[in-house]
Design a protein around this motif. Structure first.
Motif, mmCIF file in Angstrom:
data_model
loop_
_atom_site.group_PDB
_atom_site.id
_atom_site.type_symbol
_atom_site.label_atom_id
_atom_site.label_comp_id
_atom_site.label_asym_id
_atom_site.label_seq_id
_atom_site.Cartn_x
_atom_site.Cartn_y
_atom_site.Cartn_z
ATOM 1 N N ILE A 57 15.449 75.311 9.666
ATOM 2 C CA ILE A 57 15.592 76.280 8.574
ATOM 3 C C ILE A 57 16.613 75.719 7.588
ATOM 4 N N PRO A 58 16.242 75.581 6.334
ATOM 5 C CA PRO A 58 17.174 75.033 5.341
ATOM 6 C C PRO A 58 18.430 75.899 5.204
ATOM 7 N N TYR A 59 19.543 75.247 5.003
ATOM 8 C CA TYR A 59 20.811 75.933 4.845
ATOM 9 C C TYR A 59 20.726 76.923 3.684
ATOM 10 N N GLY A 60 21.146 78.151 3.939
ATOM 11 C CA GLY A 60 21.177 79.182 2.910
ATOM 12 C C GLY A 60 19.883 79.955 2.748
ATOM 13 N N ALA A 61 18.807 79.512 3.381
ATOM 14 C CA ALA A 61 17.523 80.215 3.272
ATOM 15 C C ALA A 61 17.453 81.321 4.324
ATOM 16 N N ALA A 62 16.920 82.455 3.933
ATOM 17 C CA ALA A 62 16.719 83.561 4.875
ATOM 18 C C ALA A 62 15.459 83.282 5.682
ATOM 19 N N PRO A 63 15.561 83.278 7.014
ATOM 20 C CA PRO A 63 14.354 83.080 7.813
ATOM 21 C C PRO A 63 13.473 84.324 7.784
#
Length: 158
Positions: A57-63
């Motif tokens: 999961i990319p840093y700062g992205a909401a899963p």
């Protein structure tokens, strides 16, 4: 964690980070692809995209977990949440698979998981998804655009 490269938003010189990292709990299909387009809102994958299997999961992205309202889908959500670990709580986009409310077992299971989720967004049954060739065509329909606006509003987007 892996970070997503910053890409400019259409018509703007300012880079935009990925906002939503989508994880379809039982594989990508027309529903998951349409939800991705709904959340991306014309940003060409800069705001929301489906992650590849095994991709961090990319840093700062909401899963965002995506599931249909079947018992099978609710069980896949439960399995995913049980293995979730220390990552930020995921959202659940729960897409109706029929024009009726979800069966009791699916509702009960999702309700039991709500404390481990950032939130649950219910998307109504969209019969047009059975007849379109892709998400772009789906978004040409008023009911899909309306559902997209409600989805983004509920999740704190535009």
């Amino acid at each position: 964690m892996v970070t997503h490269s910053m890409t400019p938003a259409p018509g703007m010189g300012v880079p935009m980070a990925l906002r939503y990292a989508l994880l379809p709990v039982h594989g990508p299909g027309i529903v998951a692809m349409t939800v991705a387009r709904m959340l991306d809102d014309g940003a060409d994958g800069a705001r929301a995209r489906i992650l590849a299997p095994g991709e961090a999961i990319p840093y700062g992205a909401a899963p965002v977990l995506i599931s249909d309202t079947t018992v099978y889908g609710a069980l896949r959500v439960e399995e995913t949440v049980q293995r979730w670990g220390p990552l930020p709580k995921p959202w659940l986009v729960w897409v109706a698979d029929a024009p009726a409310r979800p069966v009791q077992d699916a509702r009960y299971l999702v309700r039991a998981l709500e404390g481990r989720l950032a939130g649950v967004v219910r998307v109504p049954y969209l019969p047009v998804l059975r007849a379109v060739k892709g998400p772009e065509e789906a978004l040409e329909h008023k009911e899909v655009r309306s559902a997209a606006e409600r989805l983004r509003r509920t999740m704190g987007g535009n």
